[in-house]
Design a protein around this motif. Sequence first.
Motif, PDB file in Angstrom:
ATOM      1  N   SER A 182     -24.972 -31.495  13.975  1.00  0.00           N
ATOM      2  CA  SER A 182     -25.532 -32.506  13.097  1.00  0.00           C
ATOM      3  C   SER A 182     -24.405 -33.215  12.357  1.00  0.00           C
ATOM      4  CB  SER A 182     -26.493 -31.858  12.092  1.00  0.00           C
ATOM      5  OG  SER A 182     -26.889 -32.812  11.129  1.00  0.00           O
ATOM      6  N   LEU A 183     -24.302 -34.508  12.546  1.00  0.00           N
ATOM      7  CA  LEU A 183     -23.294 -35.284  11.845  1.00  0.00           C
ATOM      8  C   LEU A 183     -23.968 -36.260  10.889  1.00  0.00           C
ATOM      9  CD1 LEU A 183     -20.679 -35.998  14.654  1.00  0.00           C
ATOM     10  CD2 LEU A 183     -20.590 -34.297  12.849  1.00  0.00           C
ATOM     11  N   SER A 184     -24.998 -35.778  10.214  1.00  0.00           N
ATOM     12  CA  SER A 184     -25.717 -36.631   9.276  1.00  0.00           C
ATOM     13  C   SER A 184     -24.898 -36.860   8.009  1.00  0.00           C
ATOM     14  CB  SER A 184     -27.074 -36.010   8.919  1.00  0.00           C
ATOM     15  OG  SER A 184     -26.900 -34.708   8.382  1.00  0.00           O
ATOM     16  N   PHE A 185     -23.884 -35.984   7.800  1.00  0.00           N
ATOM     17  CA  PHE A 185     -23.000 -36.144   6.647  1.00  0.00           C
ATOM     18  C   PHE A 185     -21.813 -37.009   7.061  1.00  0.00           C
ATOM     19  CE2 PHE A 185     -22.073 -32.268   8.937  1.00  0.00           C
ATOM     20  CZ  PHE A 185     -20.714 -32.382   9.188  1.00  0.00           C
ATOM     21  N   ASP A 186     -21.106 -37.521   6.071  1.00  0.00           N
ATOM     22  CA  ASP A 186     -19.943 -38.352   6.359  1.00  0.00           C
ATOM     23  C   ASP A 186     -18.710 -37.478   6.582  1.00  0.00           C
ATOM     24  OD1 ASP A 186     -21.300 -40.754   6.128  1.00  0.00           O
ATOM     25  OD2 ASP A 186     -20.993 -40.843   3.951  1.00  0.00           O
ATOM     26  N   LEU A 187     -17.962 -37.790   7.628  1.00  0.00           N
ATOM     27  CA  LEU A 187     -16.680 -37.124   7.834  1.00  0.00           C
ATOM     28  C   LEU A 187     -15.686 -37.677   6.821  1.00  0.00           C
ATOM     29  CD1 LEU A 187     -16.527 -37.190  11.730  1.00  0.00           C
ATOM     30  CD2 LEU A 187     -16.893 -35.194  10.286  1.00  0.00           C
ATOM     31  N   PRO A 188     -14.744 -36.862   6.351  1.00  0.00           N
ATOM     32  CA  PRO A 188     -13.815 -37.299   5.308  1.00  0.00           C
ATOM     33  C   PRO A 188     -12.688 -38.186   5.812  1.00  0.00           C
ATOM     34  CG  PRO A 188     -13.323 -35.059   5.941  1.00  0.00           C
ATOM     35  CD  PRO A 188     -14.569 -35.440   6.690  1.00  0.00           C
ATOM     36  N   ILE A 189     -12.717 -38.533   7.079  1.00  0.00           N
ATOM     37  CA  ILE A 189     -11.676 -39.396   7.639  1.00  0.00           C
ATOM     38  C   ILE A 189     -12.314 -40.267   8.710  1.00  0.00           C
ATOM     39  CG2 ILE A 189     -10.976 -37.721   9.406  1.00  0.00           C
ATOM     40  CD1 ILE A 189      -8.064 -38.637   8.903  1.00  0.00           C
ATOM     41  N   LYS A 190     -11.824 -41.479   8.842  1.00  0.00           N
ATOM     42  CA  LYS A 190     -12.369 -42.404   9.822  1.00  0.00           C
ATOM     43  C   LYS A 190     -11.408 -42.540  10.994  1.00  0.00           C
ATOM     44  CE  LYS A 190     -15.894 -43.404   7.180  1.00  0.00           C
ATOM     45  NZ  LYS A 190     -17.246 -42.901   7.524  1.00  0.00           N
ATOM     46  N   ALA A 191     -11.941 -42.386  12.191  1.00  0.00           N
ATOM     47  CA  ALA A 191     -11.167 -42.578  13.413  1.00  0.00           C
ATOM     48  C   ALA A 191     -12.132 -42.933  14.529  1.00  0.00           C
ATOM     49  CB  ALA A 191     -10.381 -41.323  13.769  1.00  0.00           C
ATOM     50  N   THR A 192     -11.812 -43.927  15.298  1.00  0.00           N
ATOM     51  CA  THR A 192     -12.674 -44.347  16.395  1.00  0.00           C
ATOM     52  C   THR A 192     -12.935 -43.183  17.340  1.00  0.00           C
ATOM     53  OG1 THR A 192     -11.828 -46.608  16.297  1.00  0.00           O
ATOM     54  CG2 THR A 192     -12.883 -45.924  18.351  1.00  0.00           C
ATOM     55  N   GLY A 193     -14.200 -42.948  17.636  1.00  0.00           N
ATOM     56  CA  GLY A 193     -14.588 -41.917  18.585  1.00  0.00           C
ATOM     57  C   GLY A 193     -14.718 -40.525  18.013  1.00  0.00           C
ATOM     58  N   LEU A 194     -14.318 -40.320  16.764  1.00  0.00           N
ATOM     59  CA  LEU A 194     -14.308 -38.968  16.196  1.00  0.00           C
ATOM     60  C   LEU A 194     -15.715 -38.381  16.081  1.00  0.00           C
ATOM     61  CD1 LEU A 194     -12.749 -36.628  14.870  1.00  0.00           C
ATOM     62  CD2 LEU A 194     -12.947 -37.851  12.685  1.00  0.00           C
ATOM     63  N   SER A 195     -16.646 -39.131  15.493  1.00  0.00           N
ATOM     64  CA  SER A 195     -18.010 -38.620  15.327  1.00  0.00           C
ATOM     65  C   SER A 195     -18.666 -38.341  16.676  1.00  0.00           C
ATOM     66  CB  SER A 195     -18.856 -39.618  14.530  1.00  0.00           C
ATOM     67  OG  SER A 195     -18.406 -39.709  13.203  1.00  0.00           O
ATOM     68  N   GLU A 196     -18.466 -39.253  17.626  1.00  0.00           N
ATOM     69  CA  GLU A 196     -19.048 -39.071  18.961  1.00  0.00           C
ATOM     70  C   GLU A 196     -18.475 -37.818  19.630  1.00  0.00           C
ATOM     71  OE1 GLU A 196     -18.670 -41.099  23.368  1.00  0.00           O
ATOM     72  OE2 GLU A 196     -18.537 -42.407  21.610  1.00  0.00           O
ATOM     73  N   PHE A 197     -17.156 -37.660  19.542  1.00  0.00           N
ATOM     74  CA  PHE A 197     -16.505 -36.536  20.207  1.00  0.00           C
ATOM     75  C   PHE A 197     -16.950 -35.205  19.600  1.00  0.00           C
ATOM     76  CE2 PHE A 197     -13.090 -33.603  21.240  1.00  0.00           C
ATOM     77  CZ  PHE A 197     -12.813 -33.928  22.569  1.00  0.00           C
ATOM     78  N   LEU A 198     -16.955 -35.116  18.273  1.00  0.00           N
ATOM     79  CA  LEU A 198     -17.376 -33.877  17.626  1.00  0.00           C
ATOM     80  C   LEU A 198     -18.856 -33.606  17.852  1.00  0.00           C
ATOM     81  CD1 LEU A 198     -15.407 -33.991  14.243  1.00  0.00           C
ATOM     82  CD2 LEU A 198     -14.887 -32.661  16.285  1.00  0.00           C
ATOM     83  N   GLY A 199     -19.651 -34.652  17.923  1.00  0.00           N
ATOM     84  CA  GLY A 199     -21.065 -34.476  18.197  1.00  0.00           C
ATOM     85  C   GLY A 199     -21.308 -33.858  19.562  1.00  0.00           C
ATOM     86  N   ASN A 200     -20.448 -34.204  20.517  1.00  0.00           N
ATOM     87  CA  ASN A 200     -20.585 -33.675  21.875  1.00  0.00           C
ATOM     88  C   ASN A 200     -19.881 -32.345  22.091  1.00  0.00           C
ATOM     89  OD1 ASN A 200     -22.111 -35.846  22.847  1.00  0.00           O
ATOM     90  ND2 ASN A 200     -20.284 -37.050  23.326  1.00  0.00           N
ATOM     91  N   TYR A 201     -18.758 -32.146  21.412  1.00  0.00           N
ATOM     92  CA  TYR A 201     -17.885 -31.038  21.771  1.00  0.00           C
ATOM     93  C   TYR A 201     -17.533 -30.074  20.642  1.00  0.00           C
ATOM     94  CZ  TYR A 201     -17.192 -33.905  25.921  1.00  0.00           C
ATOM     95  OH  TYR A 201     -17.393 -34.637  27.057  1.00  0.00           O
ATOM     96  N   SER A 202     -18.100 -30.246  19.461  1.00  0.00           N
ATOM     97  CA  SER A 202     -17.810 -29.311  18.369  1.00  0.00           C
ATOM     98  C   SER A 202     -18.058 -27.875  18.816  1.00  0.00           C
ATOM     99  CB  SER A 202     -18.702 -29.643  17.171  1.00  0.00           C
ATOM    100  OG  SER A 202     -18.593 -28.650  16.173  1.00  0.00           O
ATOM    101  N   GLY A 203     -17.062 -27.003  18.633  1.00  0.00           N
ATOM    102  CA  GLY A 203     -17.202 -25.603  19.018  1.00  0.00           C
ATOM    103  C   GLY A 203     -17.057 -25.339  20.491  1.00  0.00           C
ATOM    104  N   SER A 204     -16.499 -26.287  21.245  1.00  0.00           N
ATOM    105  CA  SER A 204     -16.380 -26.135  22.696  1.00  0.00           C
ATOM    106  C   SER A 204     -14.999 -25.681  23.122  1.00  0.00           C
ATOM    107  CB  SER A 204     -16.682 -27.470  23.393  1.00  0.00           C
ATOM    108  OG  SER A 204     -18.003 -27.891  23.167  1.00  0.00           O
ATOM    109  N   SER A 205     -14.953 -25.047  24.295  1.00  0.00           N
ATOM    110  CA  SER A 205     -13.702 -24.646  24.932  1.00  0.00           C
ATOM    111  C   SER A 205     -13.641 -25.284  26.313  1.00  0.00           C
ATOM    112  CB  SER A 205     -13.629 -23.122  25.057  1.00  0.00           C
ATOM    113  OG  SER A 205     -12.517 -22.731  25.839  1.00  0.00           O
ATOM    114  N   PHE A 206     -12.446 -25.646  26.733  1.00  0.00           N
ATOM    115  CA  PHE A 206     -12.234 -26.234  28.052  1.00  0.00           C
ATOM    116  C   PHE A 206     -11.268 -25.339  28.820  1.00  0.00           C
ATOM    117  CE2 PHE A 206     -13.494 -29.496  25.141  1.00  0.00           C
ATOM    118  CZ  PHE A 206     -14.439 -30.227  25.838  1.00  0.00           C
ATOM    119  N   GLY A 207     -11.851 -24.354  29.503  1.00  0.00           N
ATOM    120  CA  GLY A 207     -11.061 -23.417  30.281  1.00  0.00           C
ATOM    121  C   GLY A 207     -10.155 -22.543  29.445  1.00  0.00           C
ATOM    122  N   GLY A 208     -10.360 -22.516  28.133  1.00  0.00           N
ATOM    123  CA  GLY A 208      -9.482 -21.768  27.255  1.00  0.00           C
ATOM    124  C   GLY A 208      -8.195 -22.492  26.930  1.00  0.00           C
ATOM    125  N   LEU A 209      -7.919 -23.564  27.652  1.00  0.00           N
ATOM    126  CA  LEU A 209      -6.677 -24.318  27.478  1.00  0.00           C
ATOM    127  C   LEU A 209      -6.705 -25.163  26.206  1.00  0.00           C
ATOM    128  CD1 LEU A 209      -3.945 -25.276  28.755  1.00  0.00           C
ATOM    129  CD2 LEU A 209      -5.276 -27.062  29.922  1.00  0.00           C
TER     130      LEU A 209
END
Length: 206
Positions: free
Chosen positions: A20-47
């Motif tokens: 849930s990204l209903s709150f405001d992130l403390p920093i602005k960066a293009t794509g940040l909210s979208e990326f965290l919304g999709n991948y928060s807490g994710s691992s990619f092969g452990g790498l």
Amino acid sequence: MFEKFQSKYEKDKVKEGAESLSFDLPIKATGLSEFLGNYSGSSFGGLYRVHSVQNIGKWNQVVGKAFPEFKNRIFCFGYDWLGRQFALDRKRIESGEPLILMLEPGTGEVLEIPVNFVQFHEDELVDYANEALAAEFFQEWLAAGNASPKLDQCVGYKKHLFLNGSDTIENLELTDLEVYWDISSQLLEKVRGLPLGTPIKNITIS
């Protein structure tokens, strides 16, 4: 957005449900909210791993303790198998976008990466995976029969490189991520407090 990243990296672990990204992130960066919304807490092969949104504040503090000069300028969004943290840097802005820092507990160094959040994931991690994530070293680690780290783990140096440890598989071990950063922070504090020229090879924590 992030099509190149998605084509190269397959996520192998993700938290239940969407963040849930209903709150405001403390920093602005293009794509940040979208990326965290999709991948928060994710691992990619452990790498490469992405911090859970709920844990970012904690990791800003953990990393800021080890590197106090960066304490109030980092937003830690991800980390690699060696426990190195990737953060947005509030003090380095280009075309309105914060640039990337890599903070390394094993070397005690901070590397400025001259790209923004989207470029980091679409270019650096795709075209320069070895430089950004030590991908070949990771394959050596796995080929030696070692396990890929879980989300709360990393592969840390038994003897840190800033204490003259060797950058070899034999000097690595699977360890708890937060414990490794705490130990690294204590060691870095001791090293920084020493007079110039003091031998550091035998420094330990109590």
